[in-house]
Scaffold this active site. Structure first.
Site, short mmCIF file in Angstrom:
data_model
loop_
_atom_site.label_atom_id
_atom_site.label_comp_id
_atom_site.label_asym_id
_atom_site.label_seq_id
_atom_site.Cartn_x
_atom_site.Cartn_y
_atom_site.Cartn_z
N HIS A 435 0.82 -1.21 0.00
CA HIS A 435 0.00 0.00 0.00
C HIS A 435 0.86 1.27 0.00
O HIS A 435 0.35 2.37 -0.15
CB HIS A 435 -0.91 -0.04 1.25
N HIS A 592 -7.35 12.64 2.46
CA HIS A 592 -6.70 11.34 2.25
C HIS A 592 -5.30 11.24 2.86
O HIS A 592 -4.78 10.16 3.09
CB HIS A 592 -6.63 11.07 0.74
#
Lengths: 706, 522
Positions: A435, A592
């Site tokens: 990720h 985010h």
């Protein structure tokens, strides 16, 4: 910490529902432009789809398997499912209430209407009929269901129409027949029709229902109803397999046919149709959601983007290009050599990242490029640059995360293209999703090899970079470069995890690092030294982290959390978390970035990265958090955090009962952090332009306030 | 000297890991760019089955392909692939090397134990971890072998390797490892039997300093709560005992959990710790230095800095000689004679370069042989050449490979008039080329030995010069050289047979020197 083992922790699914409710609030907010309200409504709908496909499906599977152990919030799967169903039903009711009572009247005021068949004029009917004959009819496939023809395998999330038929001329009690017509997903869900004033639209399913007699000429249409099923879509992947890509292709196919977990039908649907669908899909009563229509609100996202509606949308955030840190710089590598550079998207253009890869692809001195890709856009310029780099003879290594949920097919496609171009494509480590967001460029320079890194909080996706707020650091500091090389060596499977110099990498060191940092703040609190934790994450779920934060609160450490989504920690509980505040910022752009600040006894430390405080991020993913060491950039990151904390337009404050309330704006100037960041980006760029031109600096912010 | 630029790499195929480092020369210093470590099971396979499986060869080949890719990414133009114990001891090593050559186009050099350890010891000395005016025991603990060396504050005086390391120890005594109560006793006893046999010189005042390196040292230091400072961990011997007490009764799984390492690493940590404690007991050191030194450090520098290779050669020469001197003393060789023969050998070697064509490395062998030339008398005075040959060919000398030691043994034997004939020399397991070199060095050594046959150093110094078909050796002496001239004459033909040049000795006596005349030894 033992006394805190029973400290209150919210259930993550219920907390997620609260987050979706905050998004829905944006759809209900009359201060937002009407098309943006529709867009928020569409987001809540697609969010809920995904929630059903993964989380609700998971809880249902637990219930079905007889799992009865309660979670940290004290809920057994059965109890949770009951609570969740209740909460979802109330939520869906609010969604449609918002659409019909709040949004539709405003649309009408703007002379925009969705017309039901009974309101169609003759002229409109003629237009619709023509559309049906020429466009729609050829792509429709009615599927009868009877003993010789089983119920069709309907695709996940596809919209269908169930039709109850009786033979023509038969009595009222004649045998019922059923058929299914899929609403073509390739065609637009709505059709604009001519009208005298404003703009008028009709729904595709209404058009099909209107012309159903043409599809079933031998039958009488007794009743019909649109419906939609949602399937369990969590991939089950055998990562030990020799060919991971093949395994993922197989599981994507399986997902399309996963077990149904939700049936959406219109209210007042014919009971025979309802019974027919329930039986055919093996559903229970609680799986059925009757809505006032239209089913599946996700189409409003496309609708809001129709030409002619821009006046009814947010003023778009125009990314400053080039960003202030690269303003006036012609050589990106020279600029990074001079000092670390920071970019804040989408206020500052993602082009700086694209330029970095593009220039590396063409630079004769660049030997190698390495990059992780988690989610990339449809026609990714990053991919194009990497392919060009390989063609230019650079060594290109790309880590494509094939398991990025719902992007698997897209990623397989790109992975194949990259491989064909000669890139070394790897798929990460078994059992761990990659990720982290990192790009490394190895360049041969006069004084030897130098490594340039881009370390980000968001994906290398220029489309989402226009709506997600993220930060990216460019650096060529030696230890960062060494760590970046080491990380790629681990990801490519050539080396075991090393001791990193600067990087904090999950799963081997992230949890330990975060825990040690929090414990140090507690120690400092005990010594009377400056202490405090500020963290901005998308989700806070991990139980151990929550318990440690509760301990920190009790030790007197001020903890300020900015958690956009799920937050299982409850702030402000006396004796447990009174020193913790939690805000959630939901606005025009999707928050985010992940940022962490630790006061560290008066010598604050800043970190950014890809990791949330969820168990999966700390233990089951390759995540990267890195320090921000440049003093100027630390100030910028500090300003970002401070502005987010000062927001009173997009921020909601979490209450000790787990609910969220909007920040109090009475007698306070409005602070919209996202608008501020946009202005600041423009102002900084202008400042540099003026300085370069030798002109006095005029502050954009002052101008706006005036 | 190139100050910047240039990248090089070293790949180390170890018993339990494949490692690679990539470095570059920057401002006259070697800067590490990248290091990689990947676990391998080569050691387990070799120590257990004697061979490396083809699965492991395929995995090794796959990893090497990846490492080659990484080298390309850094623009590496020169690299070395070396292998240590596992490959050295594998019965199928030739097949493995062949496969790696075919699959990866890589030439792998298998380092002998002594080469491996010398590279590491040289780095330890370079880092200043052996204190001056103090004896330092230096040890490198590889997965499959343990190297010990003693430094006297100036030079190495002892070096020995034993084929036992944590991995090998664990695999050997693996059956006992389940019972933690007896395992450490068994390991300690086994180690004791191995180390007790080593002839570590007894040092008056004891060994005051201990420097340890090895793959487990970092982990052990950390487990003892030590922080690395400027590339070294400073450990208290007591801390090793404390750590041992903590983990003594734990199963590897628990040790692994405690230190965040795999069960396999935990097993090795346990065995390594016992070895470390044992070594600490051999010294009176208050602190143990554990510098961060890898096999690749020296190899990388030698590739990037040409001068470093020369320096390393000098280091080996000096220290091989000092170890040889220590050994000669223990065999009660006359050291003044040994030194005299060494000196004469060097003069003859240097002056006959044109006819022997040998490099500097062979000069070291000649010097070592010269120093040890009389050791056979200690073992068996009846057959000194034979005894020296048999003893030395199985002896370890700092920096010299086993083949080189066999050459030294052969030179010592061949350098004696009563030495074995050529057929006997074949027993040394040397190929024809090496036997030829032995003949050359032996011929020189015989002549040098003849010049001090009385072992009284009557000739103070010599000069040598090649002239047409003769080697003119000139010297000065105040004493009668009857015995030397006799011995010289007996060895003329041997020298002439090898080089086609007849030696001629001219010595000025004190009287001749004063009248300007020379005596002629013919």
């Amino acid at each position: 910490m033992s006394e805190l083992e029973n400290a209150p922790i919210l259930n993550r699914e219920l907390s997620w529902m609260d987050f979706n409710l905050r998004v829905l609030e944006e759809a209900m907010d009359r201060e937002n432009p009407i098309m943006e309200r529709l867009r928020f409504l569409a987001i809540t709908s697609s969010n809920l789809d995904e929630f059903f496909m993964v989380r609700v499906a998971g809880v249902k599977a637990q219930v079905q398997s007889g799992y009865t152990v309660a979670d940290v919030a004290g809920l057994t799967p059965e109890k949770l499912l009951a609570k969740l169903t209740e909460k979802i039903r109330a939520f869906v009711e609010r969604q449609y209430s918002c659409l019909h009572r709040s949004i539709t009247p405003v649309l009408r005021r703007h002379t925009i209407a969705f017309l039901p068949p009974e309101d169609w004029t003759d002229a409109q009917k003629a237009y619709i009929s023509d559309y049906f004959d020429s466009v729609l009819f050829p792509v429709l496939t009615p599927l009868a269901v009877d003993t010789s023809r089983p119920f069709p395998k309907l695709l996940n999330k596809s919209l269908n129409i169930a039709v109850h038929l009786k033979e023509k001329g038969g009595s009222k009690d004649a045998e019922s027949h059923f058929a299914v017509v899929q609403v073509p997903s390739l065609l637009s869900r709505f059709l604009e029709v001519p009208c005298e004033e404003g703009r008028a639209f009709v729904m595709l399913e209404d058009v099909i229902i209107w012309r159903l007699p043409d599809l079933f000429e031998l039958y009488e249409i007794y009743s019909s109803c649109p419906f939609r099923i949602t399937r369990n879509s969590d991939l089950e992947i055998d990562e030990e397999t020799a060919d991971l890509m093949e395994e993922i292709v197989r599981s994507i196919k399986r997902r399309k046919r996963g077990r149904p977990v939700r049936l959406e039908i219109l209210q007042h649907c014919d009971s025979a149709i309802k019974k027919f669908l329930t039986q055919m899909l093996f559903l229970k009563k609680e799986d059925i959601f009757e809505v006032s229509g239209p089913i599946d609100l996700t189409f409003f996202s496309k609708f809001a983007s129709l030409p002619g509606f821009s006046e009814l949308c947010f003023k778009p955030v125009r990314p400053v290009s080039p960003p202030a840190d690269f303003r006036g710089q012609t050589d990106i590598f020279a600029a990074i050599r001079e000092k670390d550079r920071l970019v804040h998207h989408p206020y500052e253009s993602f082009d700086s990242v694209l330029n970095f890869i593009n220039e590396a692809a063409d630079d004769k001195d660049v030997l190698a490029i390495k990059q992780t890709l988690y989610r990339v856009s449809g026609h990714s310029p990053i991919i194009a640059a990497l392919i060009r780099a390989a063609e230019n003879g650079k060594q290109v290594t790309v880590l494509v995360e094939l398991k990025a949920r719902f992007d698997e097919e897209n990623n397989i496609l790109w992975a194949k293209k990259l491989e064909e171009a000669g890139c070394h494509v790897v798929y990460g480590l078994a059992g761990l999703k990659t990720h982290c967001k990192i790009a490394l460029v190895v360049r041969r320079e006069e004084d030897g090899i130098r490594r340039y890194c881009h370390l980000g909080t968001g994906n290398y996706n220029e489309s989402t970079a226009r709506i997600y707020t993220d930060l990216g650091l460019f650096t060529c500091r030696e230890l960062y470069g060494a760590d970046a090389s080491s990380l790629f060596n681990v990801l490519t499977g050539y080396s075991r995890p090393p001791e990193y110099n600067k990087f904090v990498v999950a799963p081997h060191g992230m949890r330990d690092f975060m825990e040690k940092r929090i414990l140090r703040e507690m120690e400092n609190a005990g010594k009377g030294l400056p202490c405090g934790i500020t963290a901005k994450v998308n989700s806070l779920v991990d139980t151990r982290m929550i318990q440690l934060l509760y301990s920190a609160s009790q030790a007197g450490v001020p903890v300020r959390l900015i958690v956009r989504g799920i937050c299982c920690l409850i702030p402000g509980i006396t004796g447990v978390s009174e020193n913790i505040t939690v805000i959630s910022v939901v606005g025009q752009l999707l928050e985010h970035s992940r940022i962490f600040r630790f006061e560290n006894g008066g010598d604050p430390r800043w970190f950014m990265g890809s990791a949330d405080w969820m168990q999966r991020n700390l233990d089951r993913r390759v995540e990267l958090v890195f320090p921000v060491e440049d003093a100027d950039l630390q100030k910028r990151v500090e300003e970002v955090l401070d502005t987010l904390l000062a927001d009173n337009c997009n921020a909601r404050i979490m209450q000790p009962d787990g609910s969220y309330v909007r920040a109090d704006r009475r007698r306070k100037a409005p602070v919209n952090c996202q608008r501020y960041f946009a202005l600041r980006a423009a102002e900084e760029a202008q400042k540099i332009d003026k300085l370069q031109e030798g002109k006095p600096v005029e502050l954009v912010r002052q101008k706006v306030e005036e | 000297l190139k100050k910047n630029g240039g990248t090089a790499a070293v790949i180390d195929i170890g018993s339990s890991e494949l490692k690679m480092c990539v470095g570059q020369l920057k401002k006259d210093r070697v800067e590490l760019l990248d290091t990689l470590e990947h676990p391998l099971r080569l050691g387990h396979e070799v120590f257990h089955d004697g061979k490396i499986s083809f699965e492991s060869i395929r995995e090794l080949s796959r990893l090497l392909a990846g490492y080659e890719r990484i080298m390309t990414e850094y623009g590496v133009t020169q690299y070395r692939v070396v292998a240590t114990t596992a490959l050295r001891e594998a019965e199928n090593r030739d097949y493995v090397l062949d496969q790696l050559r075919i699959r990866n186009d890589m030439e792998v050099s298998i380092l002998e134990e002594e080469q491996e350890k010398t590279l590491i010891y040289a780095e330890i000395l370079r880092g200043g971890w052996a204190k001056k005016k103090q004896h330092t025991l230096i040890s490198h603990i590889g997965s499959g072998s343990l190297g010990l060396a003693l430094h006297d504050g100036e030079h190495m005086v002892f070096s020995q390797n034993i084929p036992i390391g944590p991995l090998k120890l664990h695999d050997l005594l693996g059956e006992l490892s389940g019972d933690t109560k007896v395992f450490h006793i068994a390991v300690e006893e086994y180690l004791s039997t191995m180390i007790r046999r080593l002839s570590i010189p007894r040092i008056e005042g004891g060994i005051g300093n201990l420097a340890l390196t090895g793959s487990e040292v970092r982990l052990i230091a950390k487990a003892c709560g030590c922080e690395e400072k400027e590339g070294v961990y400073l450990l208290r011997p007591g801390a090793l005992h404390e750590l041992f007490s903590r983990i003594q009764s734990m199963q590897p799984e628990k040790i692994g959990d405690m230190f965040g390492i795999s069960e396999e690493s935990a097993e090795l940590l346990y065995s390594a710790l016992i070895i470390y404690i044992y070594l600490a007991r051999l010294t009176d050191a208050e602190h143990i230095y554990a510098p961060r030194i890898e096999l690749w450090d020296g190899l990388l520098r030698q590739q990037l800095i040409p001068k470093a290779a020369v320096e390393y050669g000098q280091h080996v020469a000096e220290n091989a000689l000092s170890c040889a001197v220590m050994l000669a003393a223990r065999y009660r060789c006359g050291l003044p004679h040994a030194e005299q023969v060494r000196g004469f050998s060097c003069v003859l070697f240097d002056r006959t370069q044109a006819i022997h064509g040998l490099g500097k490395r062979y000069r070291i062998l000649l010097e070592t042989a010269a120093v040890l030339s009389d050791c056979g008398y200690f073992v068996n005075p009846n057959v000194p050449a034979e005894a020296a040959f048999e003893t030395l060919k199985n002896t370890g000398i700092y920096g010299l490979t086993s083949e080189e030691m066999r050459m030294v043994a052969a030179v010592v034997a061949f350098g004696r008039e009563d030495g074995p004939d050529r057929i006997a020399l074949e027993r040394a397991g040397l190929d024809q080329g090496k036997r030829l070199i032995v003949s050359k060095l032996g011929a020189i050594l015989r002549l040098a030995d003849a010049l001090d046959r009385s072992q009284t150093q009557k000739l103070t110094s010599i000069r040598a010069k090649l002239e047409k078909d003769q080697l003119l050796i000139q010297g000065e002496s105040t004493d009668s050289l009857c015995l030397e001239r006799w011995a010289f004459d007996r060895n003329l033909f041997g020298f002439e047979e090898v080089f086609g040049v007849r030696p001629c000795l001219k010595v000025k006596t004190a009287a001749q020197a004063s009248f300007g005349k020379e005596g002629k030894a013919q």
